[in-house]
Design a protein around this motif. Structure first.
Motif, short mmCIF file in Angstrom:
data_model
loop_
_atom_site.label_atom_id
_atom_site.label_comp_id
_atom_site.label_asym_id
_atom_site.label_seq_id
_atom_site.Cartn_x
_atom_site.Cartn_y
_atom_site.Cartn_z
N SER A 193 3.07 -7.94 3.00
CA SER A 193 3.88 -7.70 1.80
C SER A 193 3.28 -6.59 0.94
CB SER A 193 3.99 -8.99 0.97
OG SER A 193 4.55 -10.04 1.73
N TYR A 194 1.97 -6.62 0.81
CA TYR A 194 1.30 -5.63 -0.04
C TYR A 194 1.33 -4.24 0.58
CZ TYR A 194 -2.43 -3.12 -2.45
OH TYR A 194 -3.14 -2.17 -3.12
N TYR A 195 0.85 -4.13 1.80
CA TYR A 195 0.73 -2.81 2.42
C TYR A 195 2.09 -2.21 2.79
CZ TYR A 195 -4.32 -3.43 2.70
OH TYR A 195 -5.64 -3.60 2.38
N SER A 210 10.65 -3.24 -3.74
CA SER A 210 10.36 -4.47 -4.51
C SER A 210 11.54 -5.44 -4.43
CB SER A 210 10.05 -4.11 -5.97
OG SER A 210 11.12 -3.35 -6.53
N SER A 333 -1.40 -2.69 7.42
CA SER A 333 -0.51 -3.84 7.46
C SER A 333 -0.48 -4.48 8.85
CB SER A 333 0.91 -3.46 7.02
OG SER A 333 1.45 -2.48 7.88
#
Length: 360
Positions: A193-195, A210, A333
């Motif tokens: 989710s972050y990368y 987002s 990721s």
């Protein structure tokens, strides 16, 4: 203890296919409880055909299910990449519900007689139909605003979310080793989710917005609630999965008709290219094939085979999604992808062993 045995195991198989329930992907994905469409058959019988014990036919339906699942994800992604169709989600979901109902209607006819329809009152079915709609629409929105890799990996969170809901609502517990296996699964999803949502200067690299992350987590909650409700409704109404879905699909489509004029943004239909219409038709066909093939897979194979097929589909979709995302093998990721998939595979092994031990 019987409830404990099936808590995580039900959610495991449900996550595998209910996630593609764009049923599309979501109707089945998503309604399959452990043994899927054949679980807890009440009045109807499983199909009595020579193919039930035929390995060749079982392999055939596994291949059909795998290809259809992969096909529906990438076909829907291509459809949603068209800005004019991305915001017509309710119409798209209603179309899939109609295709699902049409398939079940055909299977219920005397010529096939795969199940006996049972009428369920509107008061009972409306809450579940609303949940079914959210179970399809929110994941589809996530797919529209995110990469295929993130979309598929994020669906792994269905398993811990369903387990948590089962514990809160029904006090059903998982084995300790299963809980420990879910920790790396959740950690891996967090890393992806972050990368995957980090901005990049390379225009060829696809990223998740987002909105895609928001829709993904909302969709996971809706799908998990739907999964838990499915089990509860089947017990309460004493119906099979197919009988329940046969009642849900048309009600869900009908309810969406009230919201479509106020929520959907329609394209100029005459300007939609012919190949987009073909993709929409293919998506509906894939949805029907997933429903149909899952019915035969469950009837001809056991829970281990169904689980392995589920993991195979996840790995193939993630791999193909990665190959088309423009990211390099060294992207950070990818570590999260391996951790998440490794965690959910460990969870599956633990639950299969636990179920086998409890059955002895």
């Amino acid at each position: 203890m019987e409830k404990d045995r099936f808590t995580g195991f039900d959610s495991l198989d449900n996550d595998r296919n209910s996630q593609h329930t764009v049923m599309g992907e979501g109707n089945i994905r998503d309604i399959e409880e452990g043994d899927g469409l054949l679980e807890k058959m009440t009045d109807d019988k499983a199909p009595r055909s020579p193919s039930k014990s035929n390995f060749g036919w079982a392999l055939f339906w596994i291949v059909v299910n795998t290809l259809a699942t992969i096909g529906i994800v990438f076909t829907n992604k291509a459809i949603f990449s068209d800005p004019s169709l991305k915001l017509a989600q309710l119409t798209f979901a209603a179309f899939h519900f109609f295709m699902t109902w049409l398939l079940l209607f055909t299977l219920s006819r005397p010529r096939f007689a795969y199940f006996i329809p049972r009428r369920i009152s509107l008061r009972d079915i409306i809450p579940l139909s609303v949940a079914m709609s959210l179970n399809v629409i929110l994941p589809n929105l996530s797919l529209a605003f995110s990469t295929v890799t993130f979309y598929q990996v994020a669906r792994i969170l269905l398993t811990p979310t369903v387990a948590t809901m089962d514990y809160v609502l029904y006090k059903s517990k998982l084995p300790r080793n299963a809980i420990l296996a879910l920790i790396p699964a959740c950690t891996g999803v967090g890393m992806v989710s972050y990368y995957d949502s980090l901005p990049t200067q390379d225009a060829s690299v696809k990223t998740t917005s987002s909105l895609g992350v928001l829709f993904a987590f909302c969709g996971i909650f809706a799908s998990s609630l739907y999964t838990v409700w499915i089990k509860s409704y089947q017990r309460k109404l004493q119906v099979s999965s197919m009988q329940l879905l046969f009642n849900q699909a048309p009600v869900s489509a009908f309810l969406l008709l009230y919201a479509i004029p106020f929520i959907d943004t329609f394209p100029t239909w005459t300007e939609v290219p012919v190949h987009r219409w073909l993709m929409i038709l293919m998506s509906g066909i894939f949805a029907a094939l997933i429903n149909l093939s899952q019915f035969f897979i469950v009837g001809q194979t056991g829970p281990v085979s169904s689980t392995v097929v589920g993991h195979l589909k996840t790995c193939l979709i993630v791999a193909l999604g990665w190959a088309t995302s423009g990211r390099s093998v060294g992207d950070k990721s990818v570590i999260g992808v391996f951790i998440a998939i490794g965690g959910i595979i460990m969870y599956s092994i633990v639950m299969l062993r636990y179920a086998t031990r409890r059955a002895v």
